[in-house]
Design a protein around this motif. Structure first.
Motif, PDB file in Angstrom:
ATOM      1  N   ARG A  11       0.834  -1.194   0.000  1.00 23.67           N
ATOM      2  CA  ARG A  11       0.000   0.000   0.000  1.00 23.67           C
ATOM      3  C   ARG A  11       0.871   1.248   0.000  1.00 23.67           C
ATOM      4  NH1 ARG A  11      -2.006   3.646   3.775  1.00 23.67           N
ATOM      5  NH2 ARG A  11      -4.152   4.349   3.457  1.00 23.67           N
ATOM      6  N   ARG A  12       0.487   2.199  -0.837  1.00 19.04           N
ATOM      7  CA  ARG A  12       1.189   3.474  -0.842  1.00 19.04           C
ATOM      8  C   ARG A  12       0.832   4.246   0.416  1.00 19.04           C
ATOM      9  NH1 ARG A  12       3.292   5.372  -5.951  1.00 19.04           N
ATOM     10  NH2 ARG A  12       3.228   7.478  -5.110  1.00 19.04           N
ATOM     11  N   PRO A  13       1.823   4.809   1.108  1.00 16.68           N
ATOM     12  CA  PRO A  13       1.506   5.580   2.307  1.00 16.68           C
ATOM     13  C   PRO A  13       0.875   6.918   1.943  1.00 16.68           C
ATOM     14  CG  PRO A  13       3.839   5.736   1.822  1.00 16.68           C
ATOM     15  CD  PRO A  13       3.262   4.756   0.840  1.00 16.68           C
ATOM     16  N   HIS A  14       0.174   7.477   2.901  1.00 18.44           N
ATOM     17  CA  HIS A  14      -0.403   8.816   2.794  1.00 18.44           C
ATOM     18  C   HIS A  14      -1.561   8.857   1.798  1.00 18.44           C
ATOM     19  CE1 HIS A  14       3.119   9.698   5.085  1.00 18.44           C
ATOM     20  NE2 HIS A  14       3.937   9.595   4.052  1.00 18.44           N
ATOM     21  N   GLU A  15      -1.300   8.577   0.519  1.00 23.29           N
ATOM     22  CA  GLU A  15      -2.352   8.686  -0.489  1.00 23.29           C
ATOM     23  C   GLU A  15      -3.279   7.474  -0.484  1.00 23.29           C
ATOM     24  OE1 GLU A  15       0.839   8.695  -1.082  1.00 23.29           O
ATOM     25  OE2 GLU A  15       1.445  10.585  -1.964  1.00 23.29           O
ATOM     26  N   GLY A  16      -2.793   6.330  -0.048  1.00 21.70           N
ATOM     27  CA  GLY A  16      -3.592   5.116  -0.041  1.00 21.70           C
ATOM     28  C   GLY A  16      -3.601   4.425  -1.397  1.00 21.70           C
ATOM     29  N   GLY A  17      -4.314   3.315  -1.468  1.00 24.39           N
ATOM     30  CA  GLY A  17      -4.346   2.514  -2.680  1.00 24.39           C
ATOM     31  C   GLY A  17      -3.263   1.459  -2.657  1.00 24.39           C
ATOM     32  N   THR A  18      -3.483   0.377  -3.384  1.00 23.56           N
ATOM     33  CA  THR A  18      -2.575  -0.765  -3.346  1.00 23.56           C
ATOM     34  C   THR A  18      -2.106  -1.180  -4.736  1.00 23.56           C
ATOM     35  OG1 THR A  18      -4.442  -2.306  -3.448  1.00 23.56           O
ATOM     36  CG2 THR A  18      -3.651  -1.714  -1.261  1.00 23.56           C
ATOM     37  N   VAL A  19      -1.018  -1.924  -4.744  1.00 26.70           N
ATOM     38  CA  VAL A  19      -0.585  -2.637  -5.937  1.00 26.70           C
ATOM     39  C   VAL A  19      -0.584  -4.123  -5.601  1.00 26.70           C
ATOM     40  CG1 VAL A  19       1.893  -2.462  -5.387  1.00 26.70           C
ATOM     41  CG2 VAL A  19       1.171  -2.857  -7.739  1.00 26.70           C
ATOM     42  N   VAL A  20      -1.111  -4.930  -6.508  1.00 26.95           N
ATOM     43  CA  VAL A  20      -1.182  -6.377  -6.352  1.00 26.95           C
ATOM     44  C   VAL A  20      -0.148  -6.998  -7.272  1.00 26.95           C
ATOM     45  CG1 VAL A  20      -2.646  -8.422  -6.569  1.00 26.95           C
ATOM     46  CG2 VAL A  20      -3.644  -6.256  -5.786  1.00 26.95           C
ATOM     47  N   LEU A  21       0.797  -7.757  -6.691  1.00 28.33           N
ATOM     48  CA  LEU A  21       1.861  -8.401  -7.453  1.00 28.33           C
ATOM     49  C   LEU A  21       1.538  -9.878  -7.593  1.00 28.33           C
ATOM     50  CD1 LEU A  21       4.946  -6.786  -5.645  1.00 28.33           C
ATOM     51  CD2 LEU A  21       3.708  -5.934  -7.662  1.00 28.33           C
ATOM     52  N   LEU A  22       1.369 -10.334  -8.831  1.00 24.33           N
ATOM     53  CA  LEU A  22       1.077 -11.728  -9.123  1.00 24.33           C
ATOM     54  C   LEU A  22       2.326 -12.417  -9.674  1.00 24.33           C
ATOM     55  CD1 LEU A  22      -2.380 -11.366 -10.917  1.00 24.33           C
ATOM     56  CD2 LEU A  22      -1.964 -11.836  -8.509  1.00 24.33           C
ATOM     57  N   VAL A  31     -15.742  -1.929  -6.421  1.00 23.42           N
ATOM     58  CA  VAL A  31     -14.498  -1.708  -7.160  1.00 23.42           C
ATOM     59  C   VAL A  31     -13.455  -2.645  -6.571  1.00 23.42           C
ATOM     60  CG1 VAL A  31     -14.985   0.707  -7.708  1.00 23.42           C
ATOM     61  CG2 VAL A  31     -13.752   0.143  -5.605  1.00 23.42           C
ATOM     62  N   PRO A  32     -12.477  -3.093  -7.367  1.00 28.13           N
ATOM     63  CA  PRO A  32     -11.447  -3.975  -6.830  1.00 28.13           C
ATOM     64  C   PRO A  32     -10.715  -3.332  -5.651  1.00 28.13           C
ATOM     65  CG  PRO A  32     -11.380  -3.971  -9.223  1.00 28.13           C
ATOM     66  CD  PRO A  32     -12.317  -2.870  -8.824  1.00 28.13           C
ATOM     67  N   ALA A  33     -10.714  -4.009  -4.504  1.00 28.06           N
ATOM     68  CA  ALA A  33     -10.085  -3.487  -3.297  1.00 28.06           C
ATOM     69  C   ALA A  33      -9.574  -4.643  -2.450  1.00 28.06           C
ATOM     70  CB  ALA A  33     -11.069  -2.639  -2.488  1.00 28.06           C
ATOM     71  N   VAL A  34      -8.498  -4.397  -1.724  1.00 28.30           N
ATOM     72  CA  VAL A  34      -7.887  -5.409  -0.869  1.00 28.30           C
ATOM     73  C   VAL A  34      -8.354  -5.191   0.562  1.00 28.30           C
ATOM     74  CG1 VAL A  34      -5.716  -6.329   0.038  1.00 28.30           C
ATOM     75  CG2 VAL A  34      -5.877  -5.617  -2.367  1.00 28.30           C
ATOM     76  N   ARG A  35      -8.904  -6.264   1.178  1.00 28.75           N
ATOM     77  CA  ARG A  35      -9.375  -6.137   2.551  1.00 28.75           C
ATOM     78  C   ARG A  35      -8.417  -6.766   3.559  1.00 28.75           C
ATOM     79  NH1 ARG A  35     -14.088  -7.636   4.753  1.00 28.75           N
ATOM     80  NH2 ARG A  35     -15.243  -6.726   3.030  1.00 28.75           N
ATOM     81  N   GLY A  36      -7.290  -7.302   3.100  1.00 28.19           N
ATOM     82  CA  GLY A  36      -6.306  -7.893   3.998  1.00 28.19           C
ATOM     83  C   GLY A  36      -5.566  -9.026   3.317  1.00 28.19           C
ATOM     84  N   GLY A  37      -4.753  -9.729   4.099  1.00 29.64           N
ATOM     85  CA  GLY A  37      -3.998 -10.842   3.536  1.00 29.64           C
ATOM     86  C   GLY A  37      -3.145 -11.490   4.605  1.00 29.64           C
ATOM     87  N   ALA A  40      -5.643  -3.660   6.280  1.00 26.09           N
ATOM     88  CA  ALA A  40      -6.389  -3.658   5.021  1.00 26.09           C
ATOM     89  C   ALA A  40      -5.723  -2.670   4.077  1.00 26.09           C
ATOM     90  CB  ALA A  40      -7.852  -3.286   5.253  1.00 26.09           C
ATOM     91  N   GLY A  41      -5.859  -2.921   2.804  1.00 34.05           N
ATOM     92  CA  GLY A  41      -5.122  -2.113   1.847  1.00 34.05           C
ATOM     93  C   GLY A  41      -5.913  -1.021   1.172  1.00 34.05           C
ATOM     94  N   GLY A  42      -7.155  -1.307   0.782  1.00 31.97           N
ATOM     95  CA  GLY A  42      -7.935  -0.324   0.060  1.00 31.97           C
ATOM     96  C   GLY A  42      -7.967  -0.596  -1.432  1.00 31.97           C
ATOM     97  N   GLN A  43      -8.434   0.377  -2.184  1.00 29.66           N
ATOM     98  CA  GLN A  43      -8.661   0.216  -3.620  1.00 29.66           C
ATOM     99  C   GLN A  43      -7.376  -0.130  -4.350  1.00 29.66           C
ATOM    100  OE1 GLN A  43     -10.865   3.410  -5.357  1.00 29.66           O
ATOM    101  NE2 GLN A  43     -10.489   2.759  -7.466  1.00 29.66           N
ATOM    102  N   VAL A  44      -7.501  -1.007  -5.342  1.00 26.06           N
ATOM    103  CA  VAL A  44      -6.340  -1.437  -6.121  1.00 26.06           C
ATOM    104  C   VAL A  44      -6.016  -0.384  -7.177  1.00 26.06           C
ATOM    105  CG1 VAL A  44      -5.384  -3.216  -7.626  1.00 26.06           C
ATOM    106  CG2 VAL A  44      -6.901  -3.866  -5.743  1.00 26.06           C
ATOM    107  N   LEU A  45      -4.793   0.116  -7.139  1.00 24.83           N
ATOM    108  CA  LEU A  45      -4.331   1.064  -8.151  1.00 24.83           C
ATOM    109  C   LEU A  45      -3.800   0.348  -9.381  1.00 24.83           C
ATOM    110  CD1 LEU A  45      -2.324   3.511  -5.849  1.00 24.83           C
ATOM    111  CD2 LEU A  45      -4.680   3.750  -6.636  1.00 24.83           C
ATOM    112  N   ALA A  46      -3.142  -0.807  -9.176  1.00 25.83           N
ATOM    113  CA  ALA A  46      -2.534  -1.527 -10.292  1.00 25.83           C
ATOM    114  C   ALA A  46      -2.331  -2.977  -9.903  1.00 25.83           C
ATOM    115  CB  ALA A  46      -1.200  -0.898 -10.679  1.00 25.83           C
ATOM    116  N   ALA A  47      -2.351  -3.846 -10.904  1.00 21.62           N
ATOM    117  CA  ALA A  47      -2.050  -5.266 -10.734  1.00 21.62           C
ATOM    118  C   ALA A  47      -0.989  -5.634 -11.760  1.00 21.62           C
ATOM    119  CB  ALA A  47      -3.303  -6.117 -10.922  1.00 21.62           C
ATOM    120  N   VAL A  48       0.070  -6.303 -11.298  1.00 20.04           N
ATOM    121  CA  VAL A  48       1.216  -6.583 -12.169  1.00 20.04           C
ATOM    122  C   VAL A  48       1.678  -8.019 -11.967  1.00 20.04           C
ATOM    123  CG1 VAL A  48       3.557  -5.896 -12.811  1.00 20.04           C
ATOM    124  CG2 VAL A  48       1.947  -4.167 -11.972  1.00 20.04           C
TER     125      VAL A  48
END
Length: 295
Positions: free
Chosen positions: A95-106, A140-146, A187-195
């Protein structure tokens, strides 16, 4: 649901705000702190004792190994979360700090997801999931934990990050949680990108991230979403794939298609630092620059 054995305890396992009720040997509670980091969305202290006779979702037979207990719990959590339009995907999430949003690495085992995560951490990103992520598809695609454990091979980490000293040179794997400043975000929040990442060690690589077509993306998400079912138990003939019945399988495919249609999936190859830099470029327009290191 079924009812637990009278000689067992009935406990509630919390995962991403949802509850799985299980019947287990009283000794299970003692092993929970070791298992919890490898259960998506779980917290080691959140194991609630329920009244005997409470209907349960899973019975852990007496004598089941801790490893098999974790695999059985995770398979049933896969089914539980599907009922709420949430996929359990094999992924590392930051998760990006301050601004929020996540990146999902596959990527498969050894693809370099954790290495790219370390490179992103050096730019201030925060850990959310180290191996399995709970990914909400709607609205919307969002991460709730892991999973909170971030396992890595010290020798591989030392190759790419010689300045990140790991005091376990002979260990097969080490949990990098102790290296993050602070604790993983619950929890991470809304997904900004998936790679989909592929660390190939080519220091001359300069290509950017490439966008996959919808069908290829759906296939990648489908494969990632079976991770908790593709496990072999050590001492039981149970086939975890059968935890997901036909109706659940159809639901998962529908979720995968919806996810692929609303979230672009990119691929990136090269060094961990190169891939992380391209991810920064990809997400900067959405959430702005990040300053400060997380290590």
């Amino acid at each position: 649901m079924i009812r637990g054995d009278r000689d067992s305890q009935v406990v509630a396992v919390s995962s991403g705000g949802r509850v799985l009720r299980l019947s287990a040997d009283p000794r299970f509670a003692a092993s929970w702190p070791r298992l919890a980091p490898h259960v998506p969305g779980a917290v080691s202290g959140e194991l609630t004792l329920l009244d005997a006779g409470t209907p349960v979702d899973l019975v852990l037979e007496n004598g089941v190994s801790p490893g098999d207990a974790r695999r059985l719990i995770n398979a049933h959590l896969h089914r539980l979360h599907l009922g709420h339009d949430t996929l359990c995907v094999h992924a590392v999430v930051l998760r990006r700090p301050h601004e929020g949003g996540t990146v999902v690495l596959l990527g498969g085992h050894g693809a370099g997801k954790t290495l790219v995560a370390i490179a992103l951490a050096e730019h201030g990103w925060r850990p959310v999931a180290g191996d399995v992520a709970l990914l909400d598809v709607h609205p919307v695609p969002a991460v709730r934990g892991g999973t909170s454990a971030f396992m890595a091979r010290p020798s591989v980490v030392a190759r790419w990050f010689p300045g990140l000293y790991l005091d376990l040179p002979d260990a097969d794997r080490v949990d990098l949680r102790s290296r993050w400043s602070g604790v993983p975000d619950p929890a991470g929040g809304q997904v900004l990108a998936a790679v989909v990442v592929g660390v190939d060690g080519d220091p001359s690589a300069r290509a950017g991230l490439h966008t996959q077509d919808a069908h290829t993306a759906a296939t990648a998400w489908l494969n990632a979403s079976t991770h908790l079912l593709d496990r072999i138990l050590e001492s039981s003939p149970t086939v975890l794939r059968l935890v997901e019945d036909a109706a659940a399988s159809r639901r998962r495919v529908a979720l995968v298609k919806a996810l692929a249609s609303r979230l672009a999936l990119h691929t990136g190859r090269g060094t961990p630092q190169h891939i992380a830099s391209r991810i920064e470029d990809l997400t900067r327009a959405v959430s702005g620059p990040v300053r400060g290191a997380a290590w």
